[in-house]
Design an enzyme around this catalytic site. Structure first.
Site, mmCIF file in Angstrom:
data_model
loop_
_atom_site.group_PDB
_atom_site.id
_atom_site.type_symbol
_atom_site.label_atom_id
_atom_site.label_comp_id
_atom_site.label_asym_id
_atom_site.label_seq_id
_atom_site.Cartn_x
_atom_site.Cartn_y
_atom_site.Cartn_z
ATOM 1 N N PRO A 185 0.849 -1.189 0.000
ATOM 2 C CA PRO A 185 0.000 0.000 0.000
ATOM 3 C C PRO A 185 0.886 1.242 0.000
ATOM 4 C CG PRO A 185 -0.072 -1.121 2.153
ATOM 5 C CD PRO A 185 0.868 -1.890 1.296
ATOM 6 N N ALA A 200 0.417 5.435 -0.020
ATOM 7 C CA ALA A 200 -0.462 6.598 -0.024
ATOM 8 C C ALA A 200 -0.141 7.495 -1.214
ATOM 9 C CB ALA A 200 -0.317 7.369 1.288
ATOM 10 N N CYS A 237 2.757 2.490 10.087
ATOM 11 C CA CYS A 237 3.028 3.852 9.583
ATOM 12 C C CYS A 237 3.742 4.696 10.650
ATOM 13 C CB CYS A 237 1.737 4.527 9.143
ATOM 14 S SG CYS A 237 2.032 6.166 8.470
ATOM 15 N N LYS A 285 -0.118 -5.261 8.538
ATOM 16 C CA LYS A 285 1.190 -4.817 8.031
ATOM 17 C C LYS A 285 1.864 -4.022 9.145
ATOM 18 C CE LYS A 285 3.471 -2.392 4.248
ATOM 19 N NZ LYS A 285 3.780 -1.035 4.713
ATOM 20 N N ASN A 331 9.055 -7.208 3.650
ATOM 21 C CA ASN A 331 9.062 -5.937 2.917
ATOM 22 C C ASN A 331 10.216 -5.053 3.378
ATOM 23 O OD1 ASN A 331 7.510 -2.903 3.652
ATOM 24 N ND2 ASN A 331 7.888 -3.446 1.536
HETATM 25 C C1 LIG Z 1 4.975 7.539 -0.367
HETATM 26 C C2 LIG Z 1 4.761 6.351 0.559
HETATM 27 C C3 LIG Z 1 3.465 6.052 0.962
HETATM 28 C C4 LIG Z 1 3.242 4.953 1.812
HETATM 29 N N1 LIG Z 1 1.951 4.643 2.172
HETATM 30 C C5 LIG Z 1 1.714 3.550 2.935
HETATM 31 C C6 LIG Z 1 0.373 3.169 3.286
HETATM 32 O O1 LIG Z 1 -0.615 3.808 2.901
HETATM 33 N N2 LIG Z 1 0.226 2.061 4.071
HETATM 34 C C7 LIG Z 1 1.301 1.309 4.513
HETATM 35 O O2 LIG Z 1 1.111 0.307 5.212
HETATM 36 N N3 LIG Z 1 2.556 1.648 4.179
HETATM 37 C C8 LIG Z 1 2.779 2.713 3.395
HETATM 38 N N4 LIG Z 1 4.068 3.025 3.025
HETATM 39 C C9 LIG Z 1 5.165 2.096 3.376
HETATM 40 C C10 LIG Z 1 5.403 1.082 2.246
HETATM 41 O O3 LIG Z 1 4.259 0.286 2.026
HETATM 42 C C11 LIG Z 1 6.603 0.169 2.560
HETATM 43 O O4 LIG Z 1 6.359 -0.526 3.752
HETATM 44 C C12 LIG Z 1 7.911 0.959 2.696
HETATM 45 O O5 LIG Z 1 8.033 1.933 1.682
HETATM 46 C C13 LIG Z 1 9.121 0.020 2.651
HETATM 47 O O6 LIG Z 1 9.185 -0.663 1.437
HETATM 48 P P1 LIG Z 1 10.236 -0.240 0.268
HETATM 49 O O7 LIG Z 1 11.577 -0.142 0.919
HETATM 50 O O8 LIG Z 1 10.108 -1.366 -0.749
HETATM 51 O O9 LIG Z 1 9.785 1.081 -0.273
HETATM 52 C C14 LIG Z 1 4.327 4.138 2.243
HETATM 53 C C15 LIG Z 1 5.619 4.476 1.819
HETATM 54 C C16 LIG Z 1 5.845 5.552 0.999
HETATM 55 C C17 LIG Z 1 7.258 5.862 0.558
#
Ligand SMILES: Cc1cc2nc3c(=O)[nH]c(=O)nc-3n(C[C@H](O)[C@H](O)[C@H](O)COP(=O)(O)O)c2cc1C
Length: 299
Positions: A3, A5, A87, A125, A186
């Site tokens: 997910p 945002a 979050c 999550k 993740n």
């Molecule tokens: C712009 C942005 C928006 C995010 N929105 C959410 C969200 O709505 N819900 C959530 O559980 N995590 C959210 N995350 C976290 C990501 O889902 C993920 O856990 C985090 O970016 C680590 O993964 P990555 O290193 O592959 O980016 C967000 C991260 C970013 C950068």
């Protein structure tokens, strides 16, 4: 697909499924805003019969409010509810939501149990802890399983690491070893090789990709060996078409601009094009810029 945002709207989730993603989530939907019938929040819940699996992510701290929204008509179309317990954004944490629940296992458990009363599949999550000197991934995962969660995704960073630093593979591995439900790993996956390392180092049942999927949505076809014969330009044009069909022009422009500029993040010399992109006031102007950005790619 994680997910995200501002990005994982219905058109983007459709794209990820098409490219091979196994499961996609809406961005987090705040149960308090939903209770007050907030229009922008309701828009996050857009889905259609065509979406392969329908999974919504809720964020909140009040178990009764979560139960109420989980049972509400707002999310009647969704089969899976993922609860955001990771979050790190200060505003959410201050009000006991998101990663604050890593410091209140009793409340977190209560939320999962109440959410289960909706009869839907409930997943969680989360992260590995609040601070690096107190990592609790295994304890938290066990609590989730015992409370009725069907799957848990663990972002291998603590709350205070925010989005930087190497994920703690050993924390995810420990969580995998204490539960029987699937654990998805993740954090920090930026290539197929990274995904393999994550799987091998943690023993997780799958991986979740976040930021890299915006840069390279084809990662899903690379990971699943799904043959996809589409250019980036075609994908963007399809995203414009589907977004315009279901959302108004303001939202469509906003989403497409954000998506393209994320894709271009690592491209050198793209600043001028990005500036022109942000000045676009309608879809036709955006189409022209796309022509310039992707002029090397055929249709
Ligand atoms: C712009 C942005 C928006 C995010 N929105 C959410 C969200 O709505 N819900 C959530 O559980 N995590 C959210 N995350 C976290 C990501 O889902 C993920 O856990 C985090 O970016 C680590 O993964 P990555 O290193 O592959 O980016 C967000 C991260 C970013 C950068």
């Amino acid at each position: 697909m994680a997910p995200l945002a501002g990005y994982t709207c219905y058109p983007f989730r459709n794209l990820c499924y098409e490219l091979g993603a196994g499961l996609c989530f809406t961005e987090m939907v705040n149960v308090n805003s939903l209770r007050y019938n907030d229009i922008a929040t309701k828009r996050l819940l857009l889905t259609t019969q065509k979406e392969k699996y329908k999974a919504v992510q809720l964020v909140g701290s009040d178990p009764r409010a979560i139960e109420q929204m989980a049972k509400s008509d707002y999310i009647a179309d969704f089969d899976i509810i993922d609860i955001n317990m990771g979050c790190p954004v200060p505003n959410l944490v201050k009000s006991g939501q998101g990663s604050a629940l890593l410091g209140d296992l009793k409340r977190a458990s209560h939320i999962i149990k109440k959410c289960r009363k909706s009869g839907k599949t409930v997943t969680v999550k989360t992260r590995i802890g609040l601070k690096e000197d107190k990592l609790i991934a295994a304890e938290f995962a066990k609590m989730c399983e015992d409370s009725g969660a069907s799957m848990i995704t663990i972002h291998g960073r603590s709350r205070n690491m925010m989005y930087k630093g190497t994920p703690y593979f050993d924390q995810i591995e420990q969580a995998v070893s204490v539960v029987n439900i699937p654990v998805i790993a993740n954090g920090g996956i930026y290539s197929k090789e990274d995904a393999d390392i994550m799987m091998n180092s943690t023993g997780a049942d799958g991986v979740m990709i976040a930021r890299y999927a915006l840069e390279n949505p084809f990662i899903f076809s690379e990971l699943t060996n799904k043959k996809v014969d589409k250019s980036f330009k075609k994908i963007i044009n399809e995203q414009i078409k589907i977004t315009s069909k279901y959302y108004d022009e303001v939202y469509t422009l906003d989403y497409i601009k954000r998506f393209i500029s994320f894709c271009m993040r690592t491209q050198k010399g793209s600043n001028k094009l990005k500036q022109s992109l942000y000045k676009c006031g309608n879809i036709d102007e955006i189409q022209n810029i796309i022509g310039l950005i992707f002029n090397k790619e055929g249709e």
